[in-house]
Design an enzyme around this catalytic site. Structure first.
Site, PDB file in Angstrom:
ATOM      1  N   ASP A 106      -5.641  11.287 -14.462  1.00  0.00           N
ATOM      2  CA  ASP A 106      -4.335  10.983 -13.863  1.00  0.00           C
ATOM      3  C   ASP A 106      -3.258  11.422 -14.845  1.00  0.00           C
ATOM      4  O   ASP A 106      -3.377  11.149 -16.033  1.00  0.00           O
ATOM      5  CB  ASP A 106      -4.194   9.479 -13.562  1.00  0.00           C
ATOM      6  N   CYS A 129       0.848  -1.200   0.000  1.00  0.00           N
ATOM      7  CA  CYS A 129       0.000   0.000   0.000  1.00  0.00           C
ATOM      8  C   CYS A 129       0.881   1.247   0.000  1.00  0.00           C
ATOM      9  O   CYS A 129       2.058   1.180   0.373  1.00  0.00           O
ATOM     10  CB  CYS A 129      -0.864  -0.028   1.260  1.00  0.00           C
ATOM     11  N   THR A 171       0.832   3.494   2.119  1.00  0.00           N
ATOM     12  CA  THR A 171       1.303   3.658   3.499  1.00  0.00           C
ATOM     13  C   THR A 171       2.641   2.951   3.699  1.00  0.00           C
ATOM     14  O   THR A 171       3.557   3.488   4.337  1.00  0.00           O
ATOM     15  CB  THR A 171       0.260   3.070   4.482  1.00  0.00           C
ATOM     16  N   HIS A 220       5.346   5.000   2.199  1.00  0.00           N
ATOM     17  CA  HIS A 220       5.737   6.120   3.073  1.00  0.00           C
ATOM     18  C   HIS A 220       6.678   5.624   4.171  1.00  0.00           C
ATOM     19  O   HIS A 220       7.662   6.283   4.505  1.00  0.00           O
ATOM     20  CB  HIS A 220       4.508   6.749   3.751  1.00  0.00           C
ATOM     21  N   LEU A 256     -11.339  10.551  -0.505  1.00  0.00           N
ATOM     22  CA  LEU A 256     -10.516   9.498   0.098  1.00  0.00           C
ATOM     23  C   LEU A 256      -9.049   9.905   0.120  1.00  0.00           C
ATOM     24  O   LEU A 256      -8.306   9.574   1.035  1.00  0.00           O
ATOM     25  CB  LEU A 256     -10.680   8.190  -0.690  1.00  0.00           C
TER      26      LEU A 256
END
Ligand code: NAD
Ligand code: ZN
Length: 343
Positions: free
Chosen positions: A195, A38, A40, A43, A262
């Site tokens: 995008d 993901c 996340t 990161h 989101l």
């Protein structure tokens, strides 16, 4: 057991031997089969300002997974060894006002696996039985591994009615692409996905977008005219976290349009509130999945033929995690899945 660990306060992850998790009487122990990478995790791998603020070290990372139950606590009656399950990654407190009212996704004291407590990029993960989702028989394990972000897509895409509506999705990451598939399945008319990344625009078409746009190359209203849209988009799904995407969306909405947000902005975004007020827009924040209505919806949507498998573009054994993370960082990928069977 082997686990992917943020071992030091800096960039990178290590595949290390760590102690196996232990379970209490209300917990379930799961042998992890497949996991999804993901944003996340990217990161945390990169160790940006958010990760530095948020992640205690050492930490087993990862939260998108499917596995097989290998042990259950004495109080667990609904799950059996051998069940194929995923886990809701938000462990809630159970005692706050929202939890007590049955609105667990609104808990004010959640703890996230792979962020605040040990995660799923490991041979084993322990979770409370209240966080377990038992998959239907015959589920594709790769699809089951990404129920967490699929749930973000379903939760956002179905936040407002889309039957017959024109939908704008900003951001064709894995979640934006899956949201395109969901709103297509749910009967939307035009499904426009924006995008700047060409690889991802093409992926969005594969998943069900009816048109895509490169926001750097073309104005949204130009495409709307070409599509014969006179009143703007009825529903907007913001899935990029990018300020220009939100600005274009606000300008492109029909009067009375509804926006589900989101995407997680990394900076403050100023907007023209006149557009919100005079066009009577609704903006709703979306976090995680509904417990467990979204999980139910995902299972039955897949059973009803909704096919999101093509969002998975790369698969690697867990031992090749460095290559897998590089692919996920590159942007020339949809969902990247790790297989833990060789770990
Ligand atoms: P991702 O980073 O893979 O995808 C984001 C996409 O947005 C990228 O393809 C990028 O090229 C595109 N983009 C950048 N600028 C744009 C612009 N101006 N217009 C249109 N698109 C633009 O992310 P993902 O994993 O698909 O997640 C989508 C978003 O949702 C991210 O912001 C993520 O942080 C967030 N997220 C929120 C939750 C939640 O519970 N609220 C959960 C998961 C992810
Ligand atoms: Zn709570």
């Amino acid at each position: 057991m082997k686990a992917l660990v943020k071992a030091v306060r800096g960039p990178g992850l290590e595949l290390q031997d760590v102690p196996e998790p232990t379970i209490g009487i209300n917990d379930v122990l799961i042998g992890v089969r497949r996991t999804g990478i993901c944003g996340t995790d990217l990161h945390i791998d990169r160790w940006d300002a958010w990760a530095e603020r948020t992640i205690p070290v050492p930490m087993v990372v990862g939260h998108e997974f499917v596995g097989e139950i290998v042990a259950t606590g004495a109080n667990v009656a609904d799950f059996r060894v051998g069940d194929i399950v995923s886990g809701e990654g938000h462990v809630v407190c159970g005692r706050c006002r929202n939890c007590m009212a049955g609105r667990r996704q609104l808990c004010a004291h959640t703890s996230g696996i792979g962020v605040n407590r040990p995660g799923a990029f490991a041979e084993l993960i322990a979770l409370p039985q209240t966080n377990i989702w038992h998959h239907r028989d015959g589920i594709d394990l790769d699809v089951a591994a990404i129920f967490d972000p699929f749930g973000n897509a379903v939760h956002t895409a179905l936040a407002f009615p889309v039957l017959g509506e024109d939908v704008l999705i900003t951001g064709a990451g894995p979640i934006g692409c899956m949201a395109a598939a969901v709103v297509r399945h749910a009967g939307a008319r035009h499904i426009v996905v924006s995008d700047p990344n060409r690889y991802r625009r093409e992926l969005a078409i594969t998943l069900g977008a009816t048109a895509t746009i490169d926001p750097a190359a073309r104005a949204l209203d130009d495409l709307q005219r070409e599509l014969g849209m006179f009143e703007g988009f009825d529903v907007g799904l913001e899935m990029s976290g990018a300020a220009p995407a939100l600005h274009a969306m606000l300008a492109g909405m029909a009067h009375g349009g509804k926006i589900a947000m989101l995407g997680i902005p990394t900076v403050d975004i100023a907007i023209d509130w006149n557009q919100v007020v005079f066009n009577m827009l609704t903006i709703r924040g979306i976090y995680g999945r509904e417990m467990y209505e979204t999980w139910y919806q995902m299972s039955v949507l897949v059973e009803a033929g909704l096919d999101i498998a093509s969002v998975i573009t790369h698969r690697y054994p867990a031992s090749a995690y460095r290559e897998a993370f590089a692919t996920a960082h590159s942007g020339s990928s949809g969902k990247v899945v790790l297989d833990w069977s060789d770990a």
